[in-house]
Design a protein around this motif. Structure first.
Motif, PDB file in Angstrom:
ATOM      1  N   VAL A 118     102.741  82.887  41.228  1.00 44.72           N
ATOM      2  CA  VAL A 118     102.215  82.193  40.049  1.00 44.72           C
ATOM      3  C   VAL A 118     101.551  83.195  39.109  1.00 44.72           C
ATOM      4  N   THR A 119     100.680  84.024  39.669  1.00 48.04           N
ATOM      5  CA  THR A 119      99.954  84.976  38.812  1.00 48.04           C
ATOM      6  C   THR A 119     100.704  86.297  38.665  1.00 48.04           C
ATOM      7  N   GLY A 120     101.634  86.525  39.573  1.00 47.72           N
ATOM      8  CA  GLY A 120     102.362  87.788  39.522  1.00 47.72           C
ATOM      9  C   GLY A 120     101.613  88.938  40.177  1.00 47.72           C
ATOM     10  N   GLU A 121     100.389  88.688  40.606  1.00 47.04           N
ATOM     11  CA  GLU A 121      99.596  89.753  41.219  1.00 47.04           C
ATOM     12  C   GLU A 121     100.116  90.099  42.608  1.00 47.04           C
ATOM     13  N   ARG A 122     100.245  91.387  42.879  1.00 46.10           N
ATOM     14  CA  ARG A 122     100.536  91.792  44.251  1.00 46.10           C
ATOM     15  C   ARG A 122      99.231  91.752  45.034  1.00 46.10           C
ATOM     16  N   VAL A 123      99.114  90.849  46.000  1.00 40.94           N
ATOM     17  CA  VAL A 123      97.854  90.664  46.731  1.00 40.94           C
ATOM     18  C   VAL A 123      97.818  91.574  47.959  1.00 40.94           C
TER      19      VAL A 123
END
Lengths: 457, 457, 457, 457
Positions: free
Chosen positions: B216-221
């Protein structure tokens, strides 16, 4: 030499140097195995077979028989009764653990000896000989060739099999085994003494990976659902008390045997087998574990590895598709005026949940408020899950409900998989599909689905 | 309404009727939950979000936090050290089991309380406050929004958390926990009291399914390898002592929490979450289990289900490809004489092991004895495993070794994935690739690879 | 009617009203027992037999055979080897527990089934028939009459004995049983099917309480040390997983059987047996437990109850003892001048550690610095421990060393128990002992011990 | 030097050579103990104290405190409630085992740490300080002197006591501990850090052996029934997982501590204690075990050893007893004619079950059909069990019922023990008893018991 064979050879060479582990000695005959024997084999879903090293050396299947006999019993009993008789929980215990479920006496899972013996007893048969015959037939069908026994190992195993007899008597006393305990154990020893090669085991594993159909012989050995459940049990219980770490590191359902055999299956991809007698502390082939760990890493085979998507599923969402048919100028003019009513949506690749959901989203975005012809171009779709087909059908039925006419262009197998949709007009070429829509437009027809109430012209 | 939402609504309606189970009561505050609350949410790999029922109702995350904090600690420690500190074996025991490994005191896995507390203690931080802050940041990144605490549940949990304190002191005495036992337990209670919704949990699960990148956010967590290992541990240990049966029936990595949350992840497909407080005897949400079982069956999500292949991977193995370039008559004549030296092999769909192996087989069959130009048309390839890319590169390198010139036409991401192959001539259109070969032919060049020794003209 | 029988009758009447418990049903034949059958019997150390109710009703001995067969095997093997083969630790587990010691496979103790089967296998015999014959002989010798079998119970037990077979095979596989597992289990079933009455069992228990000598027949069945060890194992392991509470409340070594038999032994006092088929949850006869609990309380039989001492052990420590011999006036005058050199110390009752220590203290206080004649009057001593005899001898040897002459008056058995003390002058009457000293005085002899160097006259 | 001290010295010298074992190191302060320290002490029931070696060296009591604090809590709660809170079953597990009873959370027994902590918590007190004070008072009363703490060991133990804290929190979570877990553990550490010497411990053990009365100070520390139960628990659980073998070989209730203390008690005989820091694998003092094993063998202290009876209990069963009174010739003639109506039965030694039963049998045989005077001469009876006194009274009451007059000659304590028998005429000399009967005969009286209905002359 093909690249797979070459890779196997290289792997074989690299791992041959590993000389840790001890050949199993609790069955005297097994102790005579040559610790240097080492073979690897792979069978692909296409039925192609690759191998390196001593992949044609025979050895006894031992515990690697467990998943296959489980699949046989599961076929006989069905999933509910099977689970009622033999559990599916990793026990956190060694292969020869003696613990059973407190009240029911149910063994923890079919991969520990207690569960395997109980499973053997569940193979439907009039008597022990018939049971052994069915099991040998089943293993042979998985392997794609007629297998035989190592009588010497059988005798040695029977002579040293008291712990397994103890398990059988224990289950009998607990009510979870109703056959004669001594005889069932003998049948189990017989099953363990079946002779196989690494090449055989690779085909057997590939048959599970292929949903139960032997990719070499083409024979359906067990149902797809049986293969799926068998692989699931292998995933959690196949590597004894090291199952969790195995799934963490290797990520494939697997099963090892005390004679040095080890199989793993990558669902929909291949079956692999290794033969190398020296075992680690957990009783798994040292070279087998090393080879599969290396392969899993190198080929990204881990079950939890999401595939990398290179490109969008949806390739086209244009209005105004045009066929290659030769039309008269009047027809062309007419089509050009109405062409916006023909909407083409194209997709490619595998249609699993995510892709189907993307495709349906694209369709929703493309269809206009006024009814039209939706040309769904699935010519480049290479695979689909049954569940995705149903999801797609449901989504398109909804579009049809709103007055749109669904025209699908797809390969034959897809149409077969999605059969029973009378409201789809189906073609095996996009051009034919678009042309059909153009013909309807030229004929002045409305894009109504066959089942939809006739709209006023 | 889109078909996914529609399907979720129907599922929600059907399963709402299920009123079995008991709301957890061992933490007094949890006992006040409304047994009728029931929400479902799905997040796809494309970041689309679907939901039905009370998917926006907040509740405490409880044990569903475990895999995410494990992913955080795994990032801090790396896989080897992590495994040295917390095992990965299903214990065959209840969530609050007190058994540790005999010698090391290592807890069995990070999904039982002992292992979860040890995992929390491994999150790098200067002090308990900093540790709680990092954990909240991590959970928030997985969820894609800033999360907060339910202070009342935290207080209630701390007041009734003696068993968890016992576990912490036990690990301290065994040397497997080096922090202050009382403080670590408090941090663990804090982590359990983070407020989430079913919609949040679906995004969190989807982030794992998506290889660690929030869709959803595109962030690599977290790294891809961390997500893979986290899902593997969930698969074998996530459903406590019912993990084996869960993998047998549902076939997806999952995790449940005592407040009624339940997540599952389908790698590369989606994350799903259910919220419904009444729990079954094993401590899993009754409606959650029912909903996920139904979804897995309907959508064929089981990990062991091999995909159905609709069509061949290899679409073309012709000699004598032709570009759309305009050529002079002499050039055309020249090309027509030599066109057999340009070999085109095309492929489509996902390139996993099986497909890559098929493609290389087709290439082997197509390339002639005398060196030529191999145009590999991968334009319709939609996905590829890293391992398959390497396997393909190795196969093609071998072909090049024999004097053939490799010319690849593929989409940008594929070329990026297979980068670093100086001996491939790469194009993003088949026509360009063929045209380049024609140009070489017209120039009278030999098809030598750049690294190959120059052949005499 | 004697008071013991009267007390037993009263106890029988009171406890008959207890109708809790269930007749054992796992062996079908046992389930047919009459739940109202109830007999009590006592055999004293003097061989007197008392009984109430159905004390002559026959039933199968079952697990009550275990201590007696243990005594037989212990006689064959000696204590060290016996302990090496079968442990002596309460296992905290049920009678049919399957756990063995991890490495050795040694069963926990001879009172659980595994240990009992292993014990049966250790009875020296050429073949199973000979072993059964020796066991029957041994049980008969304990009972004091020829016992026989209940063939029907034997058959029923053999038909339902799979758990015991499992235990035997398990021990065989672990190396702790070397005989044929199936045959040994059959021998064990045979031993369990021996028919006894409560009256028989009371004699059997009394034989253990009497140090291994049957108090009725006078036959020495096993050595004293064997009886002691057997009672010790009964004390910690005889009542299965309720052994600790039993010793707390009742305080006597005991053993129960599934057919309703229950024995207890009070060392040096009596053996008692109860027969009443209904069992409690732990598998012990409900009325048996109640009867023994009541008897222990009423008769203060608890092993840990220190006896009440009514009176001092030392009855006399005078100087100047005088015999009843007729002396001439000169002799009388001479004796009266020297009579202080004759020191009399008297004791009464049991000489255990405490009493012996008191007696030696009194002797030390009484003997003067100058050598004299010590007349030790033990005529009223009724019992002595071997250890106390040795302690007393050591103390007196020390007195003799200092030049005193030891003259002992005691009953024959005491002198026999303390035999081999050439430096004691022994008499079976105090008067004779004193007279002998007077004679020495009159003869002008010094009070030197025989072994002491001759003093100058 | 007295023989006991001499024997202790010899034992000390012999066992000093034993240098196996390791000083406990898990509490850092304990690791500093001198492995050569070695003391032995014995306290007899008469309060005499013997010792050899470093019996006055102070060390911390550690687990040897457990039975004494159990006795204190047992006094506070009574036997039923105590058993409801802390079990009495040997657990077959190590001292620091973490298993509790499944449903209740009750610890197995008060000798393992969990049970000891629970027991400490049950000592009635307003707050932790008051509880520690009561425990120190109790231990001091057992020892007969004011004891103190080793603050350094306490601090060291508190710093390394996480496992005990874990046990406390575990019990709290299970509901079997209701106090503050952290504080209770601190109280327990304080109790363990009490400083004692081997000489102290011998007095403490002797107090239990003496039925709860300190034989040195004369103070009753706990009730007799409390001492009995405490010794019973020591017998089955005192030596941890080696309790069974200990009772087999040594046969005495015992308790060891990690600092090297070890006590044993021989009920009614003595208490013994050893101090020697090096421990064996089970955590018991190596020299302590050796010393007690040697003593038990040498002194025949094994609980199961039946005492040797040297002589008959019954010393006289004559008709026609005669007193030393001076009678007139007429009186003499009259007495001689009727003397057969005076029946004398004499007994000696300890009256336990067996002896009482023999005595009653002799009385039955001696009393004639026509009523007479029964002179029971118990002057030489040295001890009697309460139960035996009751049994004797019942038998004599039956004789009296038949018209006989019971005239008892016994020592004062016996008469006190058998008090409340108005139908006995009691004397403290046989001659007086016979004379009284003669007087009645001379007076022409019938031998009726006071309570019997008057018979016609």
């Amino acid at each position: 030499m093909d690249p797979v064979t070459k890779a196997l050879n290289e792997l074989h060479r690299r791992i041959s140097g590993l000389t840790d582990g001890e050949v199993a000695s609790y069955i005297p005959k097994l102790a005579q195995a040559d610790p240097d024997d080492f073979g690897i084999a792979i069978t692909s879903m296409g039925g192609r077979r690759y191998q390196a090293g001593k992949a044609d050396t025979e050895f006894t299947i031992q515990s690697v028989s467990k998943p296959f006999v489980y699949a046989l019993a599961l076929t006989d009993l069905g999933p509910d009764e099977m689970l009622r008789r033999v559990g599916a929980e990793p026990s956190g215990e060694a292969f020869n653990a003696i613990s059973l479920e407190p009240v029911t006496g149910r063994p923890a899972n079919p991969m520990v000896n207690a569960g395997a013996i109980a499973t053997t007893a569940l193979v439907a048969a009039a008597d022990p000989e018939a049971r052994s015959a069915r099991i040998l037939d089943c293993l042979s069908a998985f392997a794609g060739r007629r297998l035989g026994y190592d009588e010497e190992v059988y005798a040695s195993e029977a002579a040293s099999g008291d712990r397994n007899r103890a398990l059988a008597y224990l289950m009998r006393s607990a009510g979870s085994l109703t056959d004669d305990a001594y005889a069932v154990t003998a049948t189990y020893f017989r099953q363990c003494s079946v002779l196989v090669t690494a090449a055989d085991l690779a085909v057997m594993a590939a048959t599970l990976a292929n949903g139960g159909r032997n990719p070499v012989t083409g024979e359906r050995v067990v149902e797809r659902s049986v293969a799926v459940r068998t692989l699931a049990v292998m995933a959690t219980c196949g590597m004894y008390d090291g199952a969790g770490e195995w799934l963490l590191n290797v990520g494939l359902p697997a099963k090892s045997g005390v004679a040095g055999g080890l199989i793993a299956a990558s669902p929909g991809r291949f079956g692999v087998a290794v033969y190398s007698p020296p075992l680690d502390r957990e009783g798994n082939s040292v070279r087998g574990v090393a080879a599969l760990t290396a392969m899993s890493e190198r080929l990204t085979l881990h079950l939890m590895h999401a595939p990398v998507h290179l490109t969008a599923t949806v390739t086209d969402t244009g209005h105004g598709a045009r066929s290659s048919r030769t039309r008269s100028p009047e027809q062309t003019a007419l089509l050009n005026r109405s062409r916006q009513r023909i909407i083409a949506v194209g997709a490619q690749g595998e249609l699993e949940f995510t892709e189907t959901e993307q495709l349906l989203g694209a369709v929703e975005g493309a269809v206009p408020a006024t009814p039209g012809w939706l040309v769904l171009d699935l010519m480049a779709v290479t695979g689909i899950r049954p569940g995705s087909a149903a999801m797609l059908a449901a989504g398109l039925a909804d579009i049809a409900q709103r007055g749109h006419r669904i025209v699908v262009a797809a390969q034959e197998p897809f149409l077969a998989a999605a059969d029973g949709h009378p409201d789809w007009q189906a073609f095996t070429s996009r051009d034919d599909a678009v042309a059909w829509c153009e013909d309807r437009l030229l004929a002045g027809e409305a894009p109504l689905a066959p089942s939809a109430p006739s709209a006023p012209s």
